[in-house]
Design a protein around this motif. Structure first.
Motif, PDB file in Angstrom:
ATOM      1  N   LEU A  19       0.439  -1.131   0.006  1.00 39.39           N
ATOM      2  CA  LEU A  19       0.344  -0.096   0.270  1.00 39.39           C
ATOM      3  C   LEU A  19       1.273   1.280  -0.228  1.00 39.39           C
ATOM      4  O   LEU A  19       0.106   2.186  -0.364  1.00 39.39           O
ATOM      5  CB  LEU A  19      -0.941   0.272   0.822  1.00 39.39           C
ATOM      6  CG  LEU A  19      -2.165  -1.210   0.682  1.00 39.39           C
ATOM      7  CD1 LEU A  19      -2.826  -1.148   2.384  1.00 39.39           C
ATOM      8  CD2 LEU A  19      -2.879  -0.607  -0.478  1.00 39.39           C
ATOM      9  N   ALA A  20       2.256   0.745   0.200  1.00 37.21           N
ATOM     10  CA  ALA A  20       3.197   2.301   0.171  1.00 37.21           C
ATOM     11  C   ALA A  20       3.256   3.009  -1.172  1.00 37.21           C
ATOM     12  O   ALA A  20       3.826   4.451  -1.257  1.00 37.21           O
ATOM     13  CB  ALA A  20       4.168   2.033   1.215  1.00 37.21           C
ATOM     14  N   GLU A  21       3.028   1.571  -1.831  1.00 43.03           N
ATOM     15  CA  GLU A  21       3.096   2.317  -3.844  1.00 43.03           C
ATOM     16  C   GLU A  21       1.902   3.137  -4.535  1.00 43.03           C
ATOM     17  O   GLU A  21       1.548   2.539  -4.375  1.00 43.03           O
ATOM     18  CB  GLU A  21       4.038   0.935  -4.250  1.00 43.03           C
ATOM     19  CG  GLU A  21       4.704  -0.567  -4.012  1.00 43.03           C
ATOM     20  CD  GLU A  21       5.811   0.307  -4.211  1.00 43.03           C
ATOM     21  OE1 GLU A  21       5.805   1.340  -5.353  1.00 43.03           O
ATOM     22  OE2 GLU A  21       7.096   0.054  -3.715  1.00 43.03           O
ATOM     23  N   ILE A  28      -5.964   0.001  -6.904  1.00 41.23           N
ATOM     24  CA  ILE A  28      -6.845   0.353  -6.313  1.00 41.23           C
ATOM     25  C   ILE A  28      -8.401   1.011  -6.408  1.00 41.23           C
ATOM     26  O   ILE A  28      -9.280   0.723  -6.746  1.00 41.23           O
ATOM     27  CB  ILE A  28      -6.535  -0.082  -4.910  1.00 41.23           C
ATOM     28  CG1 ILE A  28      -5.807  -1.531  -4.619  1.00 41.23           C
ATOM     29  CG2 ILE A  28      -7.957  -0.290  -4.327  1.00 41.23           C
ATOM     30  CD1 ILE A  28      -5.168  -1.729  -3.383  1.00 41.23           C
ATOM     31  N   ALA A  29      -8.089   2.088  -6.238  1.00 44.78           N
ATOM     32  CA  ALA A  29      -9.071   3.084  -7.060  1.00 44.78           C
ATOM     33  C   ALA A  29      -9.782   3.108  -7.698  1.00 44.78           C
ATOM     34  O   ALA A  29     -10.201   3.899  -7.885  1.00 44.78           O
ATOM     35  CB  ALA A  29      -8.008   5.103  -6.661  1.00 44.78           C
ATOM     36  N   ALA A  96      -6.990  -8.984  -4.353  1.00 47.44           N
ATOM     37  CA  ALA A  96      -8.127  -9.021  -3.467  1.00 47.44           C
ATOM     38  C   ALA A  96      -8.757  -7.422  -3.247  1.00 47.44           C
ATOM     39  O   ALA A  96      -9.965  -7.228  -2.821  1.00 47.44           O
ATOM     40  CB  ALA A  96      -7.265  -9.962  -3.070  1.00 47.44           C
ATOM     41  N   LEU A  97      -7.657  -6.720  -2.669  1.00 49.93           N
ATOM     42  CA  LEU A  97      -8.062  -5.926  -2.928  1.00 49.93           C
ATOM     43  C   LEU A  97      -8.809  -4.595  -3.796  1.00 49.93           C
ATOM     44  O   LEU A  97      -9.967  -4.022  -2.793  1.00 49.93           O
ATOM     45  CB  LEU A  97      -6.818  -4.749  -2.239  1.00 49.93           C
ATOM     46  CG  LEU A  97      -5.862  -4.899  -0.856  1.00 49.93           C
ATOM     47  CD1 LEU A  97      -4.679  -4.266  -1.240  1.00 49.93           C
ATOM     48  CD2 LEU A  97      -7.773  -5.317   0.116  1.00 49.93           C
ATOM     49  N   LEU A 100     -12.080  -6.221  -3.283  1.00 52.62           N
ATOM     50  CA  LEU A 100     -12.879  -6.300  -2.336  1.00 52.62           C
ATOM     51  C   LEU A 100     -13.854  -4.578  -2.237  1.00 52.62           C
ATOM     52  O   LEU A 100     -15.355  -4.304  -1.529  1.00 52.62           O
ATOM     53  CB  LEU A 100     -11.951  -5.982  -0.755  1.00 52.62           C
ATOM     54  CG  LEU A 100     -11.943  -6.904  -0.264  1.00 52.62           C
ATOM     55  CD1 LEU A 100     -10.576  -6.994   1.242  1.00 52.62           C
ATOM     56  CD2 LEU A 100     -12.835  -7.970   0.005  1.00 52.62           C
ATOM     57  N   ALA A 101     -13.302  -3.927  -3.158  1.00 43.76           N
ATOM     58  CA  ALA A 101     -13.188  -2.364  -2.811  1.00 43.76           C
ATOM     59  C   ALA A 101     -14.632  -2.216  -4.261  1.00 43.76           C
ATOM     60  O   ALA A 101     -15.651  -2.221  -3.663  1.00 43.76           O
ATOM     61  CB  ALA A 101     -12.537  -1.341  -3.465  1.00 43.76           C
ATOM     62  N   ARG A 102     -14.632  -3.457  -5.298  1.00 42.71           N
ATOM     63  CA  ARG A 102     -15.626  -2.837  -5.607  1.00 42.71           C
ATOM     64  C   ARG A 102     -17.215  -3.282  -5.067  1.00 42.71           C
ATOM     65  O   ARG A 102     -17.926  -3.017  -5.673  1.00 42.71           O
ATOM     66  CB  ARG A 102     -15.233  -4.242  -7.099  1.00 42.71           C
ATOM     67  CG  ARG A 102     -14.092  -3.467  -8.430  1.00 42.71           C
ATOM     68  CD  ARG A 102     -13.735  -4.709  -9.744  1.00 42.71           C
ATOM     69  NE  ARG A 102     -14.720  -4.311 -10.271  1.00 42.71           N
ATOM     70  CZ  ARG A 102     -14.819  -5.590 -11.387  1.00 42.71           C
ATOM     71  NH1 ARG A 102     -14.022  -6.546 -11.520  1.00 42.71           N
ATOM     72  NH2 ARG A 102     -16.130  -5.199 -11.843  1.00 42.71           N
ATOM     73  N   HIS A 103     -16.810  -4.496  -4.574  1.00 41.87           N
ATOM     74  CA  HIS A 103     -18.223  -5.300  -3.592  1.00 41.87           C
ATOM     75  C   HIS A 103     -19.172  -4.509  -2.205  1.00 41.87           C
ATOM     76  O   HIS A 103     -19.048  -5.453  -2.183  1.00 41.87           O
ATOM     77  CB  HIS A 103     -17.427  -6.882  -4.003  1.00 41.87           C
ATOM     78  CG  HIS A 103     -17.809  -7.596  -5.028  1.00 41.87           C
ATOM     79  ND1 HIS A 103     -19.169  -8.008  -5.637  1.00 41.87           N
ATOM     80  CD2 HIS A 103     -16.253  -7.983  -5.627  1.00 41.87           C
ATOM     81  CE1 HIS A 103     -19.062  -8.578  -7.063  1.00 41.87           C
ATOM     82  NE2 HIS A 103     -17.275  -8.456  -6.654  1.00 41.87           N
TER      83      HIS A 103
END
Length: 182
Positions: A19-21, A28-29, A96-97, A100-103
């Protein structure tokens, strides 16, 4: 695996490092646009019956008592599946992240392992369940990444297919999200 060279973060299994990248946060956004419509919660669904004569308010109270009793008795319903992906663990965790965001599943807890990590997300309540937990474990294996997905609904004897549907939708998302990554 995608045809282009894997990014530097692809092999990373520590979520805080991933997540630091900036590139990971951008992926993800971009994937965070929900694909599911908002569904009424169990409480909202039962509230629609409150005005029925004689039984309206009893339905809501009975469902709430039944759920609390089921939790006390340790009742659980759900489903689980495993899958193997010929991708580095970092890319699978990012996918996977994204799923999770999409759902619209809120991340509650992360457990770091020596070769991967587990993500625990809240499954919202709907007309079939009083909510539950989705646990996704991605671990580096000998030939790729092993993923175990489990949906669990506490306090219920049946989930009316919600566990299988949640697990299947999550696993169906991963291949597409993996190919969409840089």
């Amino acid at each position: 695996m995608s045809t282009s060279a894997a990014p530097a973060w692809a092999e990373e299994y520590r979520l805080d490092q991933l997540l630091a990248e900036p590139a990971v946060r951008a992926v993800i956004a971009a994937a965070g646009v929900p694909v599911v419509d908002a569904v009424p919660s169990a409480a909202q669904f039962l509230a629609d019956f409150q005005d029925l004569p004689f039984i309206g308010s009893a339905i809501g109270r009975g469902a709430d008592r039944g759920h609390r009793l089921g939790l006390r008795w340790g009742l659980r319903a759900g489903a689980e599946r495993t899958a193997e992906f010929d991708e580095p663990v970092g890319r699978v965790l990012v996918a996977a992240l994204c799923s999770l965001a999409r759902h619209r599943l809120a991340l509650r807890q992360v457990t770091q392992h020596t070769n991967g990590c587990s993500l625990e997300a809240a499954i919202p309540s709907d007309w079939r369940t009083f909510g539950g937990t989705l646990t996704v474990t991605a671990l580096l294996g000998a030939t790729g990444t092993a993923v175990r997905v489990e949906a669990e609904f506490g306090g219920q004897l049946y989930d009316w297919g919600a566990g299988k549907k949640t697990v299947a939708a999550f696993l169906a998302d991963l291949p597409g999200l993996l190919t969409a990554q840089p």
